[in-house]
Design a protein around this motif. Structure first.
Motif, PDB file in Angstrom:
ATOM      1  N   GLU A  36       0.833  -1.219   0.000  1.00  0.00           N
ATOM      2  CA  GLU A  36       0.000   0.000   0.000  1.00  0.00           C
ATOM      3  C   GLU A  36       0.859   1.257   0.000  1.00  0.00           C
ATOM      4  N   ALA A 201      -6.504   2.152   3.741  1.00  0.00           N
ATOM      5  CA  ALA A 201      -6.326   0.921   2.956  1.00  0.00           C
ATOM      6  C   ALA A 201      -6.487  -0.236   3.916  1.00  0.00           C
ATOM      7  N   LEU A 202      -6.935  -1.356   3.388  1.00  0.00           N
ATOM      8  CA  LEU A 202      -7.150  -2.544   4.218  1.00  0.00           C
ATOM      9  C   LEU A 202      -6.278  -3.675   3.694  1.00  0.00           C
ATOM     10  N   THR A 220     -12.972  -1.472  -0.899  1.00  0.00           N
ATOM     11  CA  THR A 220     -11.638  -1.974  -1.262  1.00  0.00           C
ATOM     12  C   THR A 220     -11.694  -2.500  -2.693  1.00  0.00           C
ATOM     13  N   GLU A 222     -10.862  -5.322  -3.723  1.00  0.00           N
ATOM     14  CA  GLU A 222     -11.363  -6.714  -3.694  1.00  0.00           C
ATOM     15  C   GLU A 222     -12.889  -6.727  -3.732  1.00  0.00           C
ATOM     16  N   THR A 417     -12.449   4.890   0.641  1.00  0.00           N
ATOM     17  CA  THR A 417     -11.098   4.868   1.212  1.00  0.00           C
ATOM     18  C   THR A 417     -10.132   5.767   0.438  1.00  0.00           C
ATOM     19  N   THR A 418     -10.438   6.054  -0.820  1.00  0.00           N
ATOM     20  CA  THR A 418      -9.464   6.719  -1.708  1.00  0.00           C
ATOM     21  C   THR A 418      -9.638   8.237  -1.730  1.00  0.00           C
ATOM     22  N   TRP A 455     -14.815   5.375  -5.344  1.00  0.00           N
ATOM     23  CA  TRP A 455     -13.469   4.791  -5.210  1.00  0.00           C
ATOM     24  C   TRP A 455     -12.619   5.149  -6.432  1.00  0.00           C
ATOM     25  N   ARG A 459      -9.219   7.234  -6.550  1.00  0.00           N
ATOM     26  CA  ARG A 459      -7.983   6.540  -6.958  1.00  0.00           C
ATOM     27  C   ARG A 459      -7.362   7.228  -8.180  1.00  0.00           C
TER      28      ARG A 459
END
Ligand SMILES: NC(=O)C1=CN([C@@H]2O[C@H](COP(=O)(O)OP(=O)(O)OC[C@H]3O[C@@H](n4cnc5c(N)ncnc54)[C@H](O)[C@@H]3O)[C@@H](O)[C@H]2O)[C@@H](O)CC1
Ligand SMILES: [K+]
Length: 490
Positions: A36, A201-202, A220, A222, A417-418, A455, A459
């Protein structure tokens, strides 16, 4: 799934009972954290490891070892005597080579850039306020970040942050990136924590997977890649979604152009911009060549046109309010409602609009949200979004901000998250609207489309900032890098 620190410790304890090795977990956590860091800092520079005595420092040591292989120079700051390190971090410390331990704050002026400091002081094993030795190092990290533009990456949680409530203590570490291990911790998504947590981030750990509780989730790659449908080889443009964009008015041409750009880069098959005569000439000359521009006398003409999804609102102005409200109410396809169109909804009895229609995705910024919910805007962002979603079942609300929240009744609430503070530029939301409409046009449910859209835009802004300062990143740069962001979901 989001957990409390106690829940995380219980999950870990149960895994150990099954024979899972703590050393293995730390190895995977540290390697994942290194990945990450590399994602946001692909050019090696100086890495400063700030180590407490617990396993949180072990994560930093493993990440440091991995990044050293990529060319990073390592410096270490210890919170106490080496003898105090727990066995796992001690083993990693002893195995590390080619680094310097500094007994005093490090002057980074002449060290290779970027300077990234890993916060391995305290993780979920923290109890109470930071003790003075740890607190002094947290303050030192914050000073280095503020005064010398060092970047801070927190292992699991920023030291000094209450992992359950998100309450920051005095001198709590201010992270630019927090890489959390196995599961998101509830404190990380609290409103009070946003500026301490930064980008999230995870690192998933298969050994610590548990049955999902249906509660909030971190977005995420995923999770999101599962929402993106694979295309058959014989796919044609009619199946990729016909998107209608109702945007732009005199003085607000750019918003329409940006929404169109977002829709194109999110894979729409055909994008049609619907405009009034007075801005046709201007917009037809401005939009990318892939866009069709169509003049409408009355926006309600759209109700008789064949679209798979609509985007309504960017740069629209208020001249055609009744027409727009009718489209929002009666259009038979999913629609993203943004900007001025949200304000129109807010000053109308919304229940009339949002109970009788096919699904709508509203994408308010905090100011527009306040118009929508009135007094409710003093509540936590999660509560605001979920209350609205419960009041208007079937519809989705995306509340913009540094930690975008996406809520739909009976779906897990998403936390993005981004992204970075360089996105605080007019026009970012217009791109997002176009992206979400394009995804909806491809048949992706609005809740998921909003998740992918938030996201991917964040990103793309991060990727755009790899070659320039964050503050220089423009919405057009986000459009240009959407392809790279989507590439990470494929
Ligand atoms: N959750 C998991 O399954 C995994 C956790 N790992 C890492 O291990 C961390 C947890 O490690 P630990 O349980 O060793 O705990 P920490 O490393 O979070 O901290 C414990 C140490 O800090 C000291 N301490 C506690 N409260 C303090 C305070 N207020 N002020 C100053 N010092 C204080 C304690 O004396 C103890 O030595 C996680 O946050 C994560 O980073 C990973 O290595 C592997 C997997
Ligand atoms: K930490």
């Amino acid at each position: 799934m989001i957990v409390t620190c106690r829940q995380m410790q219980d999950i870990e304890a149960r895994a150990f009972e099954r024979g899972v090795s703590a050393a293995d977990l730390m190895e995977k956590a540290g390697c994942g954290i290194a990945r990450e860091v590399w994602r946001l800092f692909p050019q090696p520079g100086t890495l400063i490891l700030y180590l407490g005595s617990g396993n949180n420092g072990g994560d930093a040591l493993v990440a440091g070892r991995e990044l050293q292989k990529l060319g990073w120079q390592i410096q270490v700051r210890l919170s106490g005597p080496l003898e105090k390190l727990k066995p796992l971090p001690r083993g990693h410390f002893d195995a590390l080579t080619d680094f310097a331990v500094s007994a005093s704050p490090i002057d980074v002026a002449d060290l290779p850039r970027p300077v990234v400091q890993l916060d391995g002081l305290l993780g979920i094993g923290a109890v109470g306020e930071m003790r003075p030795d740890i607190r002094a190092l947290a303050a030192e990290m914050n000073a280095l970040r503020l005064e010398q533009h060092a970047h801070t990456v927190a292992m699991d949680i920023p030291s000094g942050l209450n992992g359950d409530t998100g309450e920051p203590s005095v001198d709590c570490v201010i992270a630019d990136l927090t890489v959390t291990v196995a599961h998101g911790k509830s404190g990380l998504i609290a409103d009070a924590a946003v500026s301490h947590v930064g980008r999230l981030a995870l690192v998933p750990l298969a050994e610590l997977t548990v049955e999902d509780d249906g509660g909030p989730q971190l977005l995420t790659p995923e999770l999101l890649s599962g929402f993106l449908p694979r295309r058959r080889f014989d796919f044609h443009k009619g199946q990729a979604g016909r998107v209608g964009i109702i945007a732009g008015s005199r003085g607000f041409i750019g918003a329409a152009v940006l929404a169109c750009g977002g829709a194109l880069r999110a894979g729409a098959g055909l994008v049609t911009l619907l405009v009034k005569e007075e801005v046709y000439e201007l917009l037809a000359a401005k939009v990318p060549p892939e866009i069709m521009v169509k003049v409408v006398k009355d926006y309600r003409d759209v109700l008789d046109m064949r679209f798979d999804a609509l985007a309504i609102g960017p740069g629209l102005g208020f001249e055609s309010e009744d027409e727009i409200l009718n489209v929002i109410q009666y259009a038979s396809m999913p629609a993203v409602v943004d900007a001025d169109a949200i304000t129109m909804v807010a000053r109308t009895p919304v229940s009339v609009f949002l109970t009788s229609t096919p699904p709508r995705l509203l994408t308010p910024h905090p100011g527009e949200m306040a118009r929508l919910v009135g007094d409710g805007s003093s509540h936590p962002r999660l509560t605001q979004a979920e209350s609205w979603a419960q009041a208007f079942p079937g519809n989705t609300l995306l509340l913009k901000g540094a930690r975008t929240v996406i809520a739909t009744e009976s779906s897990p609430t998403f936390f993005n998250t981004t992204g970075h503070p360089g996105m605080a530029t007019g026009g970012m939301g217009d791109v997002l609207t176009g992206v979400c409409a394009a995804l909806a046009g491809q048949g992706i449910p609005l809740h998921q489309a909003a998740g992918i859209g938030a996201w991917a835009c964040g990103r793309a802004a991060e990727i755009a900032a790899l070659s320039q300062a964050q503050l220089s990143v423009l919405p057009t740069d986000v459009i240009a890098h959407l392809g790279a962001a989507f590439g990470e979901l494929e």
